[in-house]
Design a protein around this motif. Structure first.
Motif, PDB file in Angstrom:
ATOM      1  N   ASP A 294       0.869  -1.630  -0.237  1.00  0.00           N
ATOM      2  CA  ASP A 294      -0.414   0.503   0.117  1.00  0.00           C
ATOM      3  C   ASP A 294       0.890   1.575   0.361  1.00  0.00           C
ATOM      4  OD1 ASP A 294      -2.113  -1.677  -0.220  1.00  0.00           O
ATOM      5  OD2 ASP A 294      -2.810  -1.445   2.711  1.00  0.00           O
ATOM      6  N   TYR A 295       1.735   1.018   1.129  1.00  0.00           N
ATOM      7  CA  TYR A 295       3.241   2.330   0.842  1.00  0.00           C
ATOM      8  C   TYR A 295       3.218   2.874  -0.177  1.00  0.00           C
ATOM      9  CZ  TYR A 295       6.661   5.558   1.587  1.00  0.00           C
ATOM     10  OH  TYR A 295       7.462   6.818   1.240  1.00  0.00           O
TER      11      TYR A 295
ATOM     12  N   GLU B  27       2.527   1.918  -3.416  1.00  0.00           N
ATOM     13  CA  GLU B  27       1.841   2.051  -4.677  1.00  0.00           C
ATOM     14  C   GLU B  27       1.475   3.698  -4.560  1.00  0.00           C
ATOM     15  OE1 GLU B  27      -3.118   1.169  -4.634  1.00  0.00           O
ATOM     16  OE2 GLU B  27      -1.628  -0.327  -4.963  1.00  0.00           O
ATOM     17  N   ARG B  28       1.432   4.544  -3.140  1.00  0.00           N
ATOM     18  CA  ARG B  28       1.362   5.704  -2.664  1.00  0.00           C
ATOM     19  C   ARG B  28       2.672   6.830  -3.100  1.00  0.00           C
ATOM     20  NH1 ARG B  28      -2.732   4.091  -0.696  1.00  0.00           N
ATOM     21  NH2 ARG B  28      -2.510   3.744   1.744  1.00  0.00           N
ATOM     22  N   TYR B  29       3.515   6.100  -3.161  1.00  0.00           N
ATOM     23  CA  TYR B  29       4.883   7.467  -2.002  1.00  0.00           C
ATOM     24  C   TYR B  29       5.808   6.831  -2.355  1.00  0.00           C
ATOM     25  CZ  TYR B  29       1.052   8.920   0.875  1.00  0.00           C
ATOM     26  OH  TYR B  29       0.102   9.098   1.550  1.00  0.00           O
TER      27      TYR B  29
ATOM     28  N   ILE C 246      -3.137  14.289   4.562  1.00  0.00           N
ATOM     29  CA  ILE C 246      -2.591  12.268   4.201  1.00  0.00           C
ATOM     30  C   ILE C 246      -2.117  11.848   5.621  1.00  0.00           C
ATOM     31  CG2 ILE C 246      -1.213  12.927   1.957  1.00  0.00           C
ATOM     32  CD1 ILE C 246       0.960  11.117   3.587  1.00  0.00           C
TER      33      ILE C 246
ATOM     34  N   GLU D   5      -5.510  11.152   6.457  1.00  0.00           N
ATOM     35  CA  GLU D   5      -6.499   9.933   5.256  1.00  0.00           C
ATOM     36  C   GLU D   5      -5.724   8.560   6.149  1.00  0.00           C
ATOM     37  OE1 GLU D   5      -5.018   9.708   0.658  1.00  0.00           O
ATOM     38  OE2 GLU D   5      -5.753  11.525   1.804  1.00  0.00           O
ATOM     39  N   GLU D   6      -4.627   8.687   5.949  1.00  0.00           N
ATOM     40  CA  GLU D   6      -3.579   7.495   5.998  1.00  0.00           C
ATOM     41  C   GLU D   6      -3.613   6.244   7.467  1.00  0.00           C
ATOM     42  OE1 GLU D   6      -2.199   5.901   3.725  1.00  0.00           O
ATOM     43  OE2 GLU D   6      -1.803   7.059   2.446  1.00  0.00           O
TER      44      GLU D   6
ATOM     45  N   ARG E 125      -7.075   5.082   7.836  1.00  0.00           N
ATOM     46  CA  ARG E 125      -6.766   3.155   7.310  1.00  0.00           C
ATOM     47  C   ARG E 125      -6.518   2.171   7.956  1.00  0.00           C
ATOM     48  NH1 ARG E 125      -6.267   3.719   1.388  1.00  0.00           N
ATOM     49  NH2 ARG E 125      -5.222   6.166   1.062  1.00  0.00           N
TER      50      ARG E 125
END
Ligand SMILES: [Zn+2]
Ligand SMILES: [Zn+2]
Length: 554
Positions: free
Chosen positions: A346-347, A349-351, A544, A547-548, A551
């Motif tokens: 997940d990380y 994919e975004r950063y 973020i 947002e993060e 999750r």
């Protein structure tokens, strides 16, 4: 003279995605160490793989209605993709599912048997009358006899780290249905661990440079006394015991997985190095073997694996086992079952990879648990990576690129402040190398970041952006010194931030890889053509954080 450095990294179970705890605990420190030693010109072999066997994978397969092999294959692909994206530079990342691993594991089992370190004995095996099946250790839960933690598993207590046998558990219950297990007799092989106690104790006493947590844990464990341990299990997923009539017994996964370090080295020699004997220098006298693991794995790397190696004879014992403590997430212990984790796929994919490598390095749980929070991630990314280091690189390179015809400027006579900074930067590289070689990664990156800040202070004083209007030569001199410093910082940061260091290397006009230039000051030549620079890091928006964190745990 180049050294042989073997780096073994903990084998994750192929039963779920990787999370930040594993990265901070084992993979990232190992990778930093490997990259540093490669730059030093040493021969490095870094291996690991997925632990396919054992009940963690069969439990997951049962939950998902798949075969253990399907589960193992799925996660192997995912892990490989993660290593690529995060830049964990294994020489080989394999699995325990290869034929080569089976051969190597069986060879070790037979040698230990020949030498009398394995013997047969009848034990009672847990059986659940409700589920009508034998229960492997991980299918049994109960109270730890050592620390009274109520959720100990039949193989190990996570709370105190002690190895257990299921019958030792107090108020044991079936993990699937909660029924207390019954015990039925079954014949197994046992490993005579106590035969090695004195030798291991003497050996550990020589390891004065080990981390205190590793040394204390191991010494206490040995002083408490060791007992014989079941070497085989009645399960049908794993490596067969290569003895006639016992092929249905499988080598217990705790013994089998550590053999992976050796089998992976042999596989690397055959398949990658192109010489089946090339593993030997990494397992014989003169090698320094480092095992990067989390603290829950200490006993297997400082007692069980050394005992197996002593029993086998002729293979190098660990030189150091720099086990890390745990990473917590937003103040709480990671729990994969409660989704209290930050998942690596997940990380990624975004950063970008380097900001994660940065925060996990500068906040590495080396001597005590440390915490990862998204607030701290954003703060360190923005205040440290972007504002301190990234801006330094960007403003100097952009200014030189625009004002000096895209080339490294010629410098005239250097003054005291110039020389002072250059010396300082050179010695900060040396210092960072010393810290890394002692596995003090946090100190290495902290001191390198401090050196970057010093370059910023130097530039604030020299302010070439203003001086250029009156004295172009003076501005050229201080910009040259800044480029010199940036090139040195790029090397010092490389083990931690390999992607951005490679970019800086290219912006400075160098070709090839950072790794080819050694662990030394690497100044650009006046007149060297630069490449057009782009910002190294991205500033993150505070939104973020919310947002993060939302999750996590849901
Ligand atoms: Zn315990
Ligand atoms: Zn049951």
């Amino acid at each position: 003279m180049s050294e042989k450095i073997f780096i073994g990294v903990a084998w994750p179970y192929a039963n779920g995605s990787l999370h930040l705890g594993q990265i901070a605990g084992a993979n990232l420190p190992a990778d930093i160490f490997a990259r540093y030693h490669r730059l030093k010109g040493n021969d490095v072999l870094m291996v690991s793989g997925s632990d396919q066997h054992g009940t963690p994978t069969t439990i997951k397969a049962e939950q998902e209605g798949k075969t253990p092999q399907e589960i193992a294959d799925y996660y192997q692909r995912e892990f490989l993709e993660c290593w690529e994206k995060l830049g964990i530079s294994f020489d080989l990342y394999t699995t325990t599912g290869t034929e080569n691993h089976t051969e190597v594991a069986q060879d070790i089992a037979l040698r230990l048997l020949e030498k009398g370190y394995l013997y047969k004995n009848t034990v009672s095996q847990a059986y659940c009358p409700q589920c009508q099946r034998f229960l492997p250790d991980r299918y049994i839960e109960g109270t730890c006899p050592h620390c009274n933690s109520v959720n100990a598993r039949g193989d190990q207590c996570e709370a105190c780290g002690k190895m257990l046998d299921a019958p030792e558990l107090i108020e044991a219950r079936c993990r699937l249905c909660g029924t207390p297990p019954k015990y039925k007799d079954s014949e197994q092989f046992f490993f005579k661990l106590p035969a090695f106690r004195d030798r291991i104790l003497d050996w550990v006493k020589t390891k004065t440079s080990w981390r205190a947590n590793v040394l204390n844990f191991t010494t206490r464990y040995l002083e408490d006394g060791l007992i014989d341990r079941a070497f085989t299990r009645d399960i049908d997923w794993g490596v067969s015991m290569p003895v006639e009539g016992y092929e249905n017994k499988r080598i217990y996964v705790w013994f089998e997985a550590v053999i992976g370090y050796l089998s992976a080295s042999k596989q690397w020699a055959k398949e990658i190095a192109g010489d089946a004997e090339k593993w030997r220098p990494f397992w014989e006298d003169g090698v320094k073997s480092y095992y990067f693991i989390g603290k829950d794995n200490i006993v297997f790397h400082t007692i069980i694996w050394p005992a197996m190696l002593m029993g086998y004879e002729g293979l190098a014992l660990p030189y150091n086992v720099p086990a890390n403590e745990f990473l917590t997430i937003e103040g709480n212990k990671i729990s994969t079952s409660r989704n209290w984790a930050v998942w690596l796929p997940d990380y990624l994919e975004r950063y970008d990879p380097d900001p994660l490598r940065y925060i996990l390095s500068i906040n590495m749980p080396e001597t005590s648990d440390t915490d990862f929070s998204w607030r701290e991630f954003v703060r360190r990314n923005n205040d440290e990576l972007v504002a301190a280091y990234g801006n330094l690189v960007n403003r100097v390179l952009t200014f030189v690129y625009r004002n000096f015809d895209g080339k490294v400027p010629e410098h005239g006579e250097l003054d005291e402040a110039d020389k002072y900074l250059m010396n300082n930067i050179d010695s900060s590289l040396e210092k960072a190398g010393e810290y890394i070689s002692k596995c003090n990664f946090k100190q290495a990156i902290t001191s390198t970041m401090a050196a970057a800040r010093e370059v910023n202070r130097y530039l604030d004083e020299k302010s070439p952006w203003k001086v250029i209007k009156e004295d172009r030569q003076a501005a050229a001199g201080s910009l040259y010194v800044a480029l010199y410093a940036i090139s040195c910082l790029k090397t010092a940061f490389y083990p931690f931030l390999p992607f951005s260091s490679q970019k800086v290397h290219e912006y400075l006009g160098f070709d090839g890889k950072v790794e080819e230039h050694g662990w030394e000051s690497h100044p650009p030549e006046p007149g060297q053509k630069l490449r057009e620079p782009k910002p190294l890091f991205t500033k993150l928006d505070e939104s973020i954080i919310q947002e993060e964190t939302s999750r996590i745990g849901t």
